[in-house]
Design a protein around this motif. Structure first.
Motif, PDB file in Angstrom:
ATOM      1  N   VAL A  77       0.834  -1.206   0.000  1.00 50.38           N
ATOM      2  CA  VAL A  77       0.000   0.000   0.000  1.00 50.38           C
ATOM      3  C   VAL A  77       0.866   1.251   0.000  1.00 50.38           C
ATOM      4  O   VAL A  77       0.604   2.220  -0.735  1.00 50.38           O
ATOM      5  N   VAL A  78       1.936   1.236   0.781  1.00 46.96           N
ATOM      6  CA  VAL A  78       2.851   2.396   0.821  1.00 46.96           C
ATOM      7  C   VAL A  78       3.491   2.607  -0.550  1.00 46.96           C
ATOM      8  O   VAL A  78       3.552   3.734  -1.066  1.00 46.96           O
ATOM      9  N   MET A  79       3.969   1.520  -1.171  1.00 43.77           N
ATOM     10  CA  MET A  79       4.619   1.629  -2.472  1.00 43.77           C
ATOM     11  C   MET A  79       3.650   2.051  -3.575  1.00 43.77           C
ATOM     12  O   MET A  79       4.077   2.575  -4.606  1.00 43.77           O
ATOM     13  N   ALA A  80       2.350   1.830  -3.357  1.00 47.59           N
ATOM     14  CA  ALA A  80       1.372   2.235  -4.369  1.00 47.59           C
ATOM     15  C   ALA A  80       1.296   3.748  -4.519  1.00 47.59           C
ATOM     16  O   ALA A  80       0.806   4.251  -5.541  1.00 47.59           O
ATOM     17  N   PHE A  81       1.782   4.492  -3.524  1.00 46.41           N
ATOM     18  CA  PHE A  81       1.758   5.947  -3.590  1.00 46.41           C
ATOM     19  C   PHE A  81       3.016   6.519  -4.247  1.00 46.41           C
ATOM     20  O   PHE A  81       3.146   7.735  -4.378  1.00 46.41           O
ATOM     21  N   VAL A  82       3.926   5.632  -4.655  1.00 50.70           N
ATOM     22  CA  VAL A  82       5.121   6.067  -5.387  1.00 50.70           C
ATOM     23  C   VAL A  82       4.752   6.232  -6.855  1.00 50.70           C
ATOM     24  O   VAL A  82       4.003   5.419  -7.400  1.00 50.70           O
ATOM     25  N   PRO A  83       5.231   7.259  -7.544  1.00 51.08           N
ATOM     26  CA  PRO A  83       4.882   7.448  -8.961  1.00 51.08           C
ATOM     27  C   PRO A  83       5.199   6.205  -9.797  1.00 51.08           C
ATOM     28  O   PRO A  83       6.179   5.510  -9.553  1.00 51.08           O
ATOM     29  N   GLU A  84       4.349   5.942 -10.772  1.00 54.50           N
ATOM     30  CA  GLU A  84       4.491   4.762 -11.619  1.00 54.50           C
ATOM     31  C   GLU A  84       5.779   4.828 -12.449  1.00 54.50           C
ATOM     32  O   GLU A  84       6.080   5.858 -13.063  1.00 54.50           O
ATOM     33  N   THR A  85       6.527   3.718 -12.452  1.00 54.92           N
ATOM     34  CA  THR A  85       7.752   3.628 -13.259  1.00 54.92           C
ATOM     35  C   THR A  85       7.779   2.378 -14.130  1.00 54.92           C
ATOM     36  O   THR A  85       8.695   2.206 -14.919  1.00 54.92           O
ATOM     37  N   PHE A  86       6.761   1.515 -13.992  1.00 56.96           N
ATOM     38  CA  PHE A  86       6.727   0.259 -14.739  1.00 56.96           C
ATOM     39  C   PHE A  86       6.484   0.563 -16.217  1.00 56.96           C
ATOM     40  O   PHE A  86       5.504   1.205 -16.582  1.00 56.96           O
ATOM     41  N   HIS A  93      -0.728  -0.143 -20.353  1.00 55.92           N
ATOM     42  CA  HIS A  93      -1.726  -0.455 -19.331  1.00 55.92           C
ATOM     43  C   HIS A  93      -2.421   0.809 -18.836  1.00 55.92           C
ATOM     44  O   HIS A  93      -3.607   0.787 -18.486  1.00 55.92           O
ATOM     45  N   LEU A  94      -1.682   1.907 -18.786  1.00 59.82           N
ATOM     46  CA  LEU A  94      -2.276   3.195 -18.425  1.00 59.82           C
ATOM     47  C   LEU A  94      -2.325   4.147 -19.616  1.00 59.82           C
ATOM     48  O   LEU A  94      -3.256   4.937 -19.739  1.00 59.82           O
ATOM     49  N   GLY A  95      -1.316   4.071 -20.480  1.00 60.19           N
ATOM     50  CA  GLY A  95      -1.245   4.992 -21.618  1.00 60.19           C
ATOM     51  C   GLY A  95      -2.436   4.875 -22.549  1.00 60.19           C
ATOM     52  O   GLY A  95      -3.033   5.886 -22.960  1.00 60.19           O
ATOM     53  N   VAL A  96      -2.815   3.635 -22.868  1.00 56.53           N
ATOM     54  CA  VAL A  96      -3.931   3.429 -23.794  1.00 56.53           C
ATOM     55  C   VAL A  96      -5.269   3.869 -23.182  1.00 56.53           C
ATOM     56  O   VAL A  96      -6.004   4.645 -23.806  1.00 56.53           O
ATOM     57  N   PRO A  97      -5.633   3.400 -21.958  1.00 56.13           N
ATOM     58  CA  PRO A  97      -6.909   3.881 -21.397  1.00 56.13           C
ATOM     59  C   PRO A  97      -6.925   5.390 -21.144  1.00 56.13           C
ATOM     60  O   PRO A  97      -7.990   6.011 -21.241  1.00 56.13           O
ATOM     61  N   LEU A 130     -10.861   9.022 -11.898  1.00 56.24           N
ATOM     62  CA  LEU A 130     -11.105   9.516 -10.541  1.00 56.24           C
ATOM     63  C   LEU A 130      -9.937  10.339 -10.007  1.00 56.24           C
ATOM     64  O   LEU A 130     -10.130  11.375  -9.391  1.00 56.24           O
ATOM     65  N   HIS A 131      -8.711   9.842 -10.212  1.00 59.35           N
ATOM     66  CA  HIS A 131      -7.563  10.540  -9.633  1.00 59.35           C
ATOM     67  C   HIS A 131      -6.301  10.401 -10.479  1.00 59.35           C
ATOM     68  O   HIS A 131      -5.713  11.382 -10.891  1.00 59.35           O
ATOM     69  N   GLY A 132      -5.876   9.179 -10.730  1.00 60.99           N
ATOM     70  CA  GLY A 132      -4.637   8.979 -11.463  1.00 60.99           C
ATOM     71  C   GLY A 132      -4.048   7.610 -11.194  1.00 60.99           C
ATOM     72  O   GLY A 132      -4.751   6.673 -10.808  1.00 60.99           O
ATOM     73  N   ASP A 133      -2.736   7.514 -11.376  1.00 62.01           N
ATOM     74  CA  ASP A 133      -2.079   6.207 -11.285  1.00 62.01           C
ATOM     75  C   ASP A 133      -2.062   5.649  -9.860  1.00 62.01           C
ATOM     76  O   ASP A 133      -1.911   4.436  -9.685  1.00 62.01           O
TER      77      ASP A 133
END
Length: 269
Positions: A77-86, A93-97, A130-133
């Motif tokens: 859960v803590v790491m989920a608040f780190v900006p996406e780097t994958f 996975h995020l770019g297309v939607p 709703l919010h973002g990554d």
């Protein structure tokens, strides 16, 4: 629930109705209906049953296993608040939607992954609206939580609660799982849908009540699995092979079960 949300987004994208206000109104309304159910008699019964099952599971094994599982999910859960780097997440996975969201629906994009929108990508579209990554990464962590809960539930189902908890801990502690769990990948969601498909098929195999419902549910989960990642095609293939073996073993039921078997293939597709 995730499957319904995914196909709901698919319909909205087809109709070019992907607007942020739509999601910011619809999701709270759905949440309010869910809370109303939680406080109803059925919801309270479900929560009591869930609490009893959790106490049974966590008391059946050494306490350090519960501690390890809790530590894993806190760090995720803590790491989920780190900006996406994958890379995969950022590209498709995020770019297309996100591109669909900007265009308010399906639109041509010079990227092969945009030609076949996946189930989990449609779910991530809600998070982006709703919010973002951060929401999409927390969604992927929720897939892992549901998968662990399903493993523990399977342990209870077969009177081996300690084995269910141990399986959840071992799976969640796999380094690759921890590498991708707090990211916007799709692999944990694929694992969840695949595992649910197998579990429903086992209930059908054992001849439990409402066998037809279990077979249809297995087919639906298998369809969600393969529509999330095409390399998961082996899941429905194995289940169809298992269904064929079951029909051969129970020849007296084969003719009556053929329409249901054909319907399961249709549900998966």
């Amino acid at each position: 629930g995730y499957g319904v949300l995914s196909y709901g987004c698919f319909v909205l994208a087809t109709l070019h109705l992907l607007y942020r206000p739509v999601f910011r109104i619809a999701i709270p309304v759905i949440a309010l209906f869910y809370l109303a159910w939680i406080f109803s008699a059925d919801g309270k019964t479900f929560l009591c049953s869930l609490g009893n099952d959790l106490r049974t599971v966590f008391s059946s094994a050494p306490g350090f296993l519960t501690g390890i599982l809790l530590f894993i999910f806190i760090t995720d859960v803590v790491m989920a608040f780190v900006p996406e780097t994958f890379y995969d997440a950022l590209v498709y996975h995020l770019g297309v939607p996100n591109f669909y969201l900007l265009e308010h629906g399906f639109a041509p994009l010079d990227l092969i992954q945009s030609h076949y929108p996946f189930t989990i990508q449609m779910i991530y579209l809600i998070g982006l609206a709703l919010h973002g990554d951060i929401v999409t990464k927390l969604t992927h962590v929720s897939f892992l939580a549901l998968l662990a809960a399903t493993m523990m539930g399977m342990g209870l189902r077969f009177k081996k609660a300690a084995w269910g908890l141990s399986s959840a801990v071992v799976f969640c502690a796999i380094p690759t799982v921890q590498l991708i769990a707090p990211s916007s990948a799709v692999d944990i969601g694929v694992s969840l849908f695949g595992f649910m498909a197998v579990l429903c098929f086992l209930n059908y195999w054992e001849g439990n009540e409402q066998r037809s419902a279990w077979q249809i549910l297995s087919a639906l989960f298998a369809g969600l699995c393969i529509s999330s990642k095409y390399t998961a095609v082996y899941i429905p293939l194995i289940l169809f092979a298992g269904g064929g073996v079951l029909l051969m073993k129970r020849k007296s039921e084969a003719r009556a079960a053929m329409p249901l078997f054909a319907g399961s293939i249709l549900c998966t597709v």
